[in-house]
Design a protein around this motif. Sequence first.
Motif, mmCIF file in Angstrom:
data_model
loop_
_atom_site.group_PDB
_atom_site.id
_atom_site.type_symbol
_atom_site.label_atom_id
_atom_site.label_comp_id
_atom_site.label_asym_id
_atom_site.label_seq_id
_atom_site.Cartn_x
_atom_site.Cartn_y
_atom_site.Cartn_z
ATOM 1 N N GLN A 315 26.003 -58.201 -83.122
ATOM 2 C CA GLN A 315 27.174 -57.644 -83.776
ATOM 3 C C GLN A 315 28.220 -57.337 -82.706
ATOM 4 O O GLN A 315 28.027 -56.441 -81.880
ATOM 5 C CB GLN A 315 26.819 -56.357 -84.539
ATOM 6 C CG GLN A 315 25.783 -56.546 -85.639
ATOM 7 C CD GLN A 315 26.357 -57.241 -86.849
ATOM 8 O OE1 GLN A 315 27.480 -56.974 -87.259
ATOM 9 N NE2 GLN A 315 25.578 -58.137 -87.436
ATOM 10 N N PHE A 316 29.323 -58.098 -82.697
ATOM 11 C CA PHE A 316 30.358 -57.907 -81.702
ATOM 12 C C PHE A 316 31.668 -57.507 -82.370
ATOM 13 O O PHE A 316 31.887 -57.735 -83.563
ATOM 14 C CB PHE A 316 30.579 -59.177 -80.881
ATOM 15 C CG PHE A 316 29.441 -59.499 -79.945
ATOM 16 C CD1 PHE A 316 28.828 -58.501 -79.203
ATOM 17 C CD2 PHE A 316 29.001 -60.804 -79.801
ATOM 18 C CE1 PHE A 316 27.787 -58.803 -78.340
ATOM 19 C CE2 PHE A 316 27.963 -61.111 -78.933
ATOM 20 C CZ PHE A 316 27.355 -60.104 -78.202
ATOM 21 N N GLU A 317 32.569 -56.958 -81.571
ATOM 22 C CA GLU A 317 33.887 -56.583 -82.052
ATOM 23 C C GLU A 317 34.791 -57.817 -82.117
ATOM 24 O O GLU A 317 34.712 -58.697 -81.256
ATOM 25 C CB GLU A 317 34.514 -55.529 -81.142
ATOM 26 C CG GLU A 317 33.769 -54.203 -81.118
ATOM 27 C CD GLU A 317 33.730 -53.541 -82.484
ATOM 28 O OE1 GLU A 317 34.756 -53.633 -83.214
ATOM 29 O OE2 GLU A 317 32.696 -52.946 -82.831
ATOM 30 N N PRO A 318 35.689 -57.884 -83.089
ATOM 31 C CA PRO A 318 36.525 -59.080 -83.263
ATOM 32 C C PRO A 318 37.652 -59.227 -82.243
ATOM 33 O O PRO A 318 38.343 -60.244 -82.238
ATOM 34 C CB PRO A 318 37.103 -58.897 -84.670
ATOM 35 C CG PRO A 318 37.083 -57.435 -84.898
ATOM 36 C CD PRO A 318 35.870 -56.922 -84.189
ATOM 37 N N ASP A 319 37.845 -58.238 -81.357
ATOM 38 C CA ASP A 319 38.953 -58.321 -80.405
ATOM 39 C C ASP A 319 38.533 -58.862 -79.045
ATOM 40 O O ASP A 319 39.292 -58.800 -78.081
ATOM 41 C CB ASP A 319 39.610 -56.952 -80.239
ATOM 42 C CG ASP A 319 38.666 -55.887 -79.695
ATOM 43 O OD1 ASP A 319 37.463 -56.187 -79.518
ATOM 44 O OD2 ASP A 319 39.124 -54.760 -79.437
ATOM 45 N N MET A 320 37.326 -59.411 -78.946
ATOM 46 C CA MET A 320 36.852 -59.911 -77.651
ATOM 47 C C MET A 320 37.746 -61.005 -77.095
ATOM 48 O O MET A 320 37.961 -61.089 -75.882
ATOM 49 C CB MET A 320 35.427 -60.469 -77.779
ATOM 50 C CG MET A 320 34.340 -59.453 -77.945
ATOM 51 S SD MET A 320 32.710 -60.209 -77.668
ATOM 52 C CE MET A 320 32.717 -61.552 -78.859
ATOM 53 N N ILE A 324 39.141 -59.641 -73.734
ATOM 54 C CA ILE A 324 38.240 -60.018 -72.628
ATOM 55 C C ILE A 324 38.512 -61.440 -72.171
ATOM 56 O O ILE A 324 38.849 -61.675 -71.002
ATOM 57 C CB ILE A 324 36.756 -59.873 -73.039
ATOM 58 C CG1 ILE A 324 36.458 -58.482 -73.584
ATOM 59 C CG2 ILE A 324 35.869 -60.151 -71.822
ATOM 60 C CD1 ILE A 324 35.029 -58.292 -74.052
ATOM 61 N N LEU A 325 38.385 -62.393 -73.088
ATOM 62 C CA LEU A 325 38.438 -63.784 -72.635
ATOM 63 C C LEU A 325 39.807 -64.196 -72.118
ATOM 64 O O LEU A 325 39.927 -64.708 -71.005
ATOM 65 C CB LEU A 325 38.005 -64.739 -73.744
ATOM 66 C CG LEU A 325 38.010 -66.202 -73.252
ATOM 67 C CD1 LEU A 325 36.850 -66.461 -72.319
ATOM 68 C CD2 LEU A 325 38.030 -67.188 -74.381
ATOM 69 N N LYS A 326 40.846 -64.002 -72.911
ATOM 70 C CA LYS A 326 42.157 -64.534 -72.518
ATOM 71 C C LYS A 326 42.678 -63.949 -71.205
ATOM 72 O O LYS A 326 43.170 -64.704 -70.355
ATOM 73 C CB LYS A 326 43.157 -64.352 -73.648
ATOM 74 C CG LYS A 326 42.950 -65.340 -74.797
ATOM 75 C CD LYS A 326 44.059 -65.224 -75.833
ATOM 76 C CE LYS A 326 43.885 -66.247 -76.947
ATOM 77 N NZ LYS A 326 44.967 -66.168 -77.947
ATOM 78 N N PRO A 327 42.587 -62.631 -70.982
ATOM 79 C CA PRO A 327 43.064 -62.135 -69.690
ATOM 80 C C PRO A 327 42.327 -62.740 -68.499
ATOM 81 O O PRO A 327 42.906 -62.901 -67.422
ATOM 82 C CB PRO A 327 42.822 -60.625 -69.778
ATOM 83 C CG PRO A 327 42.814 -60.323 -71.237
ATOM 84 C CD PRO A 327 42.200 -61.529 -71.877
ATOM 85 N N ILE A 328 41.052 -63.087 -68.692
ATOM 86 C CA ILE A 328 40.282 -63.693 -67.602
ATOM 87 C C ILE A 328 40.536 -65.189 -67.535
ATOM 88 O O ILE A 328 40.928 -65.731 -66.491
ATOM 89 C CB ILE A 328 38.779 -63.398 -67.784
ATOM 90 C CG1 ILE A 328 38.512 -61.902 -67.625
ATOM 91 C CG2 ILE A 328 37.943 -64.210 -66.778
ATOM 92 C CD1 ILE A 328 37.095 -61.492 -67.961
ATOM 93 N N ARG A 374 33.969 -57.285 -69.850
ATOM 94 C CA ARG A 374 33.041 -58.415 -69.731
ATOM 95 C C ARG A 374 31.648 -57.930 -69.320
ATOM 96 O O ARG A 374 30.643 -58.399 -69.865
ATOM 97 C CB ARG A 374 33.593 -59.387 -68.685
ATOM 98 C CG ARG A 374 32.716 -60.575 -68.385
ATOM 99 C CD ARG A 374 33.356 -61.403 -67.273
ATOM 100 N NE ARG A 374 32.737 -62.695 -67.122
ATOM 101 C CZ ARG A 374 33.196 -63.648 -66.315
ATOM 102 N NH1 ARG A 374 34.286 -63.429 -65.589
ATOM 103 N NH2 ARG A 374 32.584 -64.803 -66.225
ATOM 104 N N ASN A 375 31.595 -56.982 -68.403
ATOM 105 C CA ASN A 375 30.293 -56.466 -67.986
ATOM 106 C C ASN A 375 29.611 -55.718 -69.121
ATOM 107 O O ASN A 375 28.376 -55.775 -69.261
ATOM 108 C CB ASN A 375 30.449 -55.556 -66.768
ATOM 109 C CG ASN A 375 29.107 -55.244 -66.124
ATOM 110 O OD1 ASN A 375 28.369 -56.161 -65.749
ATOM 111 N ND2 ASN A 375 28.784 -53.973 -65.999
ATOM 112 N N SER A 376 30.390 -55.037 -69.954
ATOM 113 C CA SER A 376 29.801 -54.370 -71.121
ATOM 114 C C SER A 376 29.213 -55.385 -72.086
ATOM 115 O O SER A 376 28.148 -55.147 -72.686
ATOM 116 C CB SER A 376 30.867 -53.526 -71.833
ATOM 117 O OG SER A 376 31.317 -52.476 -71.012
ATOM 118 N N LEU A 377 29.890 -56.530 -72.240
ATOM 119 C CA LEU A 377 29.357 -57.602 -73.080
ATOM 120 C C LEU A 377 28.035 -58.103 -72.515
ATOM 121 O O LEU A 377 27.068 -58.327 -73.265
ATOM 122 C CB LEU A 377 30.371 -58.743 -73.165
ATOM 123 C CG LEU A 377 29.954 -59.978 -73.949
ATOM 124 C CD1 LEU A 377 29.733 -59.641 -75.419
ATOM 125 C CD2 LEU A 377 30.997 -61.084 -73.813
#
Length: 485
Positions: A315-320, A324-328, A374-377
Amino acid sequence: MKAGRVRADGAIEANELARLAAVELLEGYRTRRFTPRDVIEDVISALELTNAACNVVVTPAYEQARAAADRATVAWSSGQPQGKLTGVPVSIKDLVYVAGLPALGGAPANKDLVPNVDAAVVSALKSAGAIVTCKTTTCESGYKLTADSPVSGVTRNPWNRDRTSGGSSGGAAASIAAGCGPLAIGTDGVGSIRVPSAFCGVVGIKPTFGLVPRSPGFSPPSWASLAHTGPIARTVADAALLLEAVAIHDLRDAASLPVPARSFDATPAKLDGIRIGSSADFGYAAVAPDIRTAFRSAVETLGSLGARIVPDCVQFEPDMLERILKPIAYTEQAAAVAARGANALMASDSDYRDVVAKGASYSGIEYVEAGYRRNSLRMSFLEIFGKVDAIVTPTVAVTAFPAGALGVDEIDGVTVDRHLGWSPFSWPINLTGLPAATIPCGFDADGLPIGLQIIAPWLDEGLIVRIAAAFECARPWSRFRPRMS
């Protein structure tokens, strides 16, 4: 190209050699039923036909391949093959360096780039006796999940040439699906091995981050902390064989892991005792109905093989994607081409320029904050793997969409990000560096392939191979092939 034929005396018809698995080719060489030169001629013919229909080849290396096949033929005839892949054809995605061949990487700015060094994976393959046949198509710098670029145009899906092959390893996956040899090397920064493999109905493995080295020459080094190199094949055994050959340590890649040589057992067996967590949507993602149906059926099959299924385990949050991804990913993409300057990007497609501009707009603080998230993921997956041994999801939330499109912006009535929102299952695995594979698990109503993603803990590619091999035996897919004329 017709379905494979075997004569009554057991001999394989010459014009079907390109469709054989790598393990079948090696057995054929050993028993002298055919030679590497026989095979390479069939593969070249198949590549030429498929390229004319689907646009999968950027740079052919056919004369070099013929010469290598002659050497392999002599080696097998003398009983002295040099390595475990002697005489087996393999294609290389155009982001990966092959000495003496152009490395365009889909980028107009690379029009004069001809490296004089092999990437570590190519060196490993040549040492194992594999024969490089060509460089395959990709999008520019691997930035999107199709293989369309200003350099090579649009790559199409052999199952339906009005649809995309997916990407960015699209030429690799489409050529494998069409029967142009058994093995291909792809790369995967946000899903670029798994997405085209799912769209084209083949096997693709993204190994643990660092298991397969990327240096020297991964041009440009986009998706720097996200990109993996790995195998694409038609069968699980072939993908495992290729991964064994390229899972090496190389000090030129700072991320390369100093682990011993790997071997993977692709012998089908029951899955008794294995806890497999399933998630049809990661708790938030929009998924097409045909994908959900195929996924449920695949999970039922895994259960029938003895696995203990743990439903809705993720179960993940929809704002990942945005946080998280786009800034990286976008920042790393912009950094990869920062030295080129604006003028060098004028020939790039507008979507690529948009990604680079967005990446350049993020601050250092935003990039580092995304790293914390990302580390929390990653920690979330550590917790999940305390409860299950592996996770299965759909590979992609849709099947192949029209060729030439960046993506889709709606799934089952829900608006999604056109660039990456329709592939919500792939890029979280790049963020965490976990190993994952896609295997075929069915077709949609239009006859387009659907993929099942298998995720395992870090460095447990062996478990992925075990699950995939069991599923492949229960639901064999190699008899299903696109009809190419």
